[in-house]
Motif scaffolding. Structure first.
Motif, PDB file in Angstrom:
ATOM      1  N   GLN A  96     -48.156 -41.799  15.370  1.00 45.16           N
ATOM      2  CA  GLN A  96     -48.149 -41.342  14.091  1.00 45.16           C
ATOM      3  C   GLN A  96     -47.539 -40.075  13.540  1.00 45.16           C
ATOM      4  O   GLN A  96     -46.816 -40.220  12.451  1.00 45.16           O
ATOM      5  CB  GLN A  96     -49.872 -41.175  13.659  1.00 45.16           C
ATOM      6  N   ASP A 100     -44.544 -39.943  10.568  1.00 43.81           N
ATOM      7  CA  ASP A 100     -44.686 -39.067   9.526  1.00 43.81           C
ATOM      8  C   ASP A 100     -43.445 -38.276   9.195  1.00 43.81           C
ATOM      9  O   ASP A 100     -43.006 -38.262   7.972  1.00 43.81           O
ATOM     10  CB  ASP A 100     -45.863 -38.217   9.792  1.00 43.81           C
ATOM     11  N   GLU A 154     -41.333 -40.835   7.431  1.00 44.48           N
ATOM     12  CA  GLU A 154     -41.470 -41.549   6.279  1.00 44.48           C
ATOM     13  C   GLU A 154     -40.690 -40.324   5.284  1.00 44.48           C
ATOM     14  O   GLU A 154     -40.420 -40.649   4.356  1.00 44.48           O
ATOM     15  CB  GLU A 154     -43.036 -41.009   6.154  1.00 44.48           C
ATOM     16  N   ARG A 186     -47.052 -47.023   5.402  1.00 47.55           N
ATOM     17  CA  ARG A 186     -46.303 -45.913   4.823  1.00 47.55           C
ATOM     18  C   ARG A 186     -45.435 -46.481   4.031  1.00 47.55           C
ATOM     19  O   ARG A 186     -44.616 -47.454   4.418  1.00 47.55           O
ATOM     20  CB  ARG A 186     -45.780 -45.204   6.086  1.00 47.55           C
TER      21      ARG A 186
END
Length: 357
Positions: A283, A287, A290, A331
């Motif tokens: 995760q 991130d 993203e 996402r």
């Protein structure tokens, strides 16, 4: 209108309805030239030919690199040296005698005398004979060999790269359940006894990312030419994200793939602690992705590259074979990126190979 032109010294048969000019020797020339015209007085042609023969520049006939061309409007000398055969396409056009490809039309009833030929037709064949001697530098004698099953994430990375680069390959099965990857012959090309191993004629390589880089470099002019960049900056940008994939994305995603996709097939108990820990790690990585993918369409820029491709093997298992697909699809930028890279034809072919293996 010019009908036929010949360089042959043989006597040609005479077509009906045409005025034929006998072969005439030009002093110093090594060839005789015969011409046949329609609707032109042969005496006028003969006289004009003599006028040209008396000009000093007509000595170029000695090099056999000139053609005497007649039309109703005027006479012309047309220079056709060896290196300019292509120009012949614009010099003479004989109405109705030949098709666009230079071949004789089947429905044409004209009887072209033996020994005559169309200049355009001759030039085309000379050009073809020259070009036929050239060989494709990318022509491969034998397909490269990839050892290992397409189910392997590392093997599928190599297969996707080969497909992107349009490089023919042969998959050599390695039955790991029977220990074939630990046999002496296999260890000669993969000393760690893993998959994939790779052979390109006398060259042997292992480690999937190194194999992919080799393929991109050696076959740079084939397939997707920008897969590994075309200049040092592009390559460095790609490499930094390939390193991120290998060191940051790969370990947690690979652990999840094993625990969630392969352990059940192998009757190995799942380690829930490992699953939770690696999900949290992944995760954090996603991130960062993203944010990056909010700045550019793909990881290394606005074009699909090896940096994106390298994420497909683990990502595909997580999205389609586990319950962790939401790590990607929840996402916005990562989800958009994933949908685009996983929809490439090269990857679809790899997925089909996985299903059939």
């Amino acid at each position: 209108m010019l009908r036929y032109v010949t360089e042959d010294t043989t006597t040609a048969s005479k077509s009906s309805g045409e005025n034929e000019i006998p072969s005439s020797n030009v002093e110093g020339s090594s060839k005789k030239f015969k011409m046949s015209f329609e609707g032109v007085h042969k005496e006028a042609v003969q006289q004009r030919s003599k006028d040209f023969a008396n000009q000093p520049s007509f000595g170029a006939f000695k090099q056999n690199s000139w053609r005497l061309v007649e039309s109703k409007a005027k006479y012309r000398l047309i220079d056709l040296p060896e290196e300019h055969y292509q120009k012949a396409n614009k010099v003479v056009d004989i109405d109705g005698a030949f098709g666009e490809d230079g071949d004789r039309k089947e429905d044409n009833n004209e009887d072209i005398p033996e020994g005559y030929r169309r200049i355009k037709h001759s030039a085309r064949h000379k050009t073809e004979r020259k070009s036929s001697k050239k060989t494709d530098p990318n022509l491969m004698a034998t397909p490269v060999k990839v050892y290992g099953p397409p189910l392997s994430t590392a093997v599928s990375r190599v297969l996707a790269t080969l497909l992107e680069k349009d490089v023919p390959f042969q998959i050599i099965p390695v039955d790991m359940s029977k220990g074939e990857h630990k046999k002496p012959d296999y260890l000669k090309i993969q000393p760690f006894g893993q998959v994939p191993a790779f052979q390109d004629e006398s060259i042997s390589l292992f480690e999937s990312r190194s194999i992919c880089r080799y393929v991109c470099e050696k076959y740079a002019d084939k397939g997707n030419k920008g897969l590994y960049g075309t200049n040092p900056l592009e390559k460095a940008s790609i490499d930094q994200w390939v390193e991120a994939e290998g060191q940051s994305f790969g370990p947690p995603s690979g652990a999840l793939v094993f625990q969630l996709a392969f352990a059940p097939r192998m009757n190995i108990p799942q380690d829930q602690g490992a699953i939770k820990q690696n999900e949290e790690k992944l995760q954090k990585v996603l991130d960062i992705y993203e944010r990056r993918l909010g700045e550019s369409r793909f990881l290394a820029g606005d074009e699909f590259t090896f940096a994106d491709l390298s994420h497909l093997p683990n990502g595909d298992y997580l999205v389609n074979a586990t319950d962790k697909g939401h790590l990607f699809t929840s996402r916005e930028n990562v989800g958009r990126w994933w949908n685009e890279i996983s929809d490439r034809e090269s990857w679809k072919k790899v997925v089909e190979m996985r299903k059939s293996s």
